[in-house]
Design a protein around this motif. Structure first.
Motif, PDB file in Angstrom:
ATOM      1  N   ALA A 154       6.439   1.641   5.721  1.00 62.08           N
ATOM      2  CA  ALA A 154       5.326   0.822   5.219  1.00 62.08           C
ATOM      3  C   ALA A 154       4.378   0.386   5.767  1.00 62.08           C
ATOM      4  O   ALA A 154       3.048   0.473   5.237  1.00 62.08           O
ATOM      5  CB  ALA A 154       6.152  -0.116   4.469  1.00 62.08           C
ATOM      6  N   ASN A 155       4.533   0.009   7.222  1.00 55.80           N
ATOM      7  CA  ASN A 155       3.046  -0.380   7.725  1.00 55.80           C
ATOM      8  C   ASN A 155       2.210   0.568   8.123  1.00 55.80           C
ATOM      9  O   ASN A 155       1.152   0.530   7.908  1.00 55.80           O
ATOM     10  CB  ASN A 155       3.431  -1.057   9.257  1.00 55.80           C
ATOM     11  CG  ASN A 155       4.256  -2.196   9.031  1.00 55.80           C
ATOM     12  OD1 ASN A 155       3.946  -3.045   8.103  1.00 55.80           O
ATOM     13  ND2 ASN A 155       5.337  -2.450  10.114  1.00 55.80           N
ATOM     14  N   ARG A 156       2.540   1.987   8.333  1.00 56.21           N
ATOM     15  CA  ARG A 156       1.650   2.826   8.359  1.00 56.21           C
ATOM     16  C   ARG A 156       1.006   3.342   7.076  1.00 56.21           C
ATOM     17  O   ARG A 156      -0.051   3.629   7.089  1.00 56.21           O
ATOM     18  CB  ARG A 156       2.566   4.110   9.080  1.00 56.21           C
ATOM     19  CG  ARG A 156       1.476   5.184   9.364  1.00 56.21           C
ATOM     20  CD  ARG A 156       2.195   6.529   9.989  1.00 56.21           C
ATOM     21  NE  ARG A 156       1.653   7.658  10.165  1.00 56.21           N
ATOM     22  CZ  ARG A 156       0.777   8.043  11.518  1.00 56.21           C
ATOM     23  NH1 ARG A 156       1.048   7.202  12.371  1.00 56.21           N
ATOM     24  NH2 ARG A 156       0.184   9.036  11.529  1.00 56.21           N
ATOM     25  N   ALA A 157       1.819   3.331   6.137  1.00 55.66           N
ATOM     26  CA  ALA A 157       1.139   3.579   4.656  1.00 55.66           C
ATOM     27  C   ALA A 157       0.083   2.538   4.341  1.00 55.66           C
ATOM     28  O   ALA A 157      -0.871   2.759   4.014  1.00 55.66           O
ATOM     29  CB  ALA A 157       2.395   3.642   3.649  1.00 55.66           C
ATOM     30  N   GLU A 158       0.378   1.232   4.704  1.00 55.06           N
ATOM     31  CA  GLU A 158      -0.496   0.250   4.579  1.00 55.06           C
ATOM     32  C   GLU A 158      -1.822   0.446   5.115  1.00 55.06           C
ATOM     33  O   GLU A 158      -2.676   0.233   4.591  1.00 55.06           O
ATOM     34  CB  GLU A 158       0.190  -1.291   4.709  1.00 55.06           C
ATOM     35  CG  GLU A 158      -0.858  -2.277   4.498  1.00 55.06           C
ATOM     36  CD  GLU A 158      -1.002  -2.609   3.194  1.00 55.06           C
ATOM     37  OE1 GLU A 158      -1.752  -3.706   2.969  1.00 55.06           O
ATOM     38  OE2 GLU A 158      -0.530  -2.042   2.111  1.00 55.06           O
ATOM     39  N   ALA A 159      -1.605   0.979   6.440  1.00 50.26           N
ATOM     40  CA  ALA A 159      -2.807   1.125   7.144  1.00 50.26           C
ATOM     41  C   ALA A 159      -3.617   2.539   6.421  1.00 50.26           C
ATOM     42  O   ALA A 159      -4.829   1.982   6.635  1.00 50.26           O
ATOM     43  CB  ALA A 159      -2.424   1.490   8.719  1.00 50.26           C
ATOM     44  N   VAL A 160      -2.922   3.383   6.117  1.00 47.38           N
ATOM     45  CA  VAL A 160      -3.723   4.525   5.354  1.00 47.38           C
ATOM     46  C   VAL A 160      -4.223   3.948   4.171  1.00 47.38           C
ATOM     47  O   VAL A 160      -5.483   4.333   4.092  1.00 47.38           O
ATOM     48  CB  VAL A 160      -2.557   5.723   5.037  1.00 47.38           C
ATOM     49  CG1 VAL A 160      -3.227   6.575   4.349  1.00 47.38           C
ATOM     50  CG2 VAL A 160      -2.046   6.157   6.478  1.00 47.38           C
TER      51      VAL A 160
END
Length: 101
Positions: free
Chosen positions: A48-54
């Protein structure tokens, strides 16, 4: 590892299912698991953190290739360099639009 289906991950991250499928195809945000029989994609909650950054970087019109470079950078100075370059592109685009107005 807690896996969630793509629809639930989409709601959690506010990324559309279509976007998640695209990000999987280009290797930007690959699911933790894909069911070989059904093709269903499952994401680990840790993604989810990577998705949020994207999502945040796309919201400021950063190209996908640049997002990949930012996320794969192993050095904070390199990340900063990418972000500054994008900010400069946005400023140039804004200045051009203001001249047109």
């Amino acid at each position: 590892m807690i896996l969630v289906p793509i629809g639930r991950f989409s709601k959690m991250t506010r990324l559309s299912v279509k976007a998640l499928r695209l990000y999987d195809e280009i290797g930007l945000l690959t699911p933790a698991q894909v069911d070989p029989a059904s093709g269903y994609r499952y994401y680990d909650l840790g993604q989810a953190n990577r998705a949020e950054a994207v999502r945040i970087l796309r919201s400021v019109d950063m190209p996908l290739d640049d997002i990949r470079a930012v996320l794969e950078a192993d050095n904070p100075e390199l990340v900063h360099k990418h972000l500054v370059a994008h900010r400069e592109r946005l400023a140039e685009r804004l200045a051009a639009q203001e001249r047109m107005m």
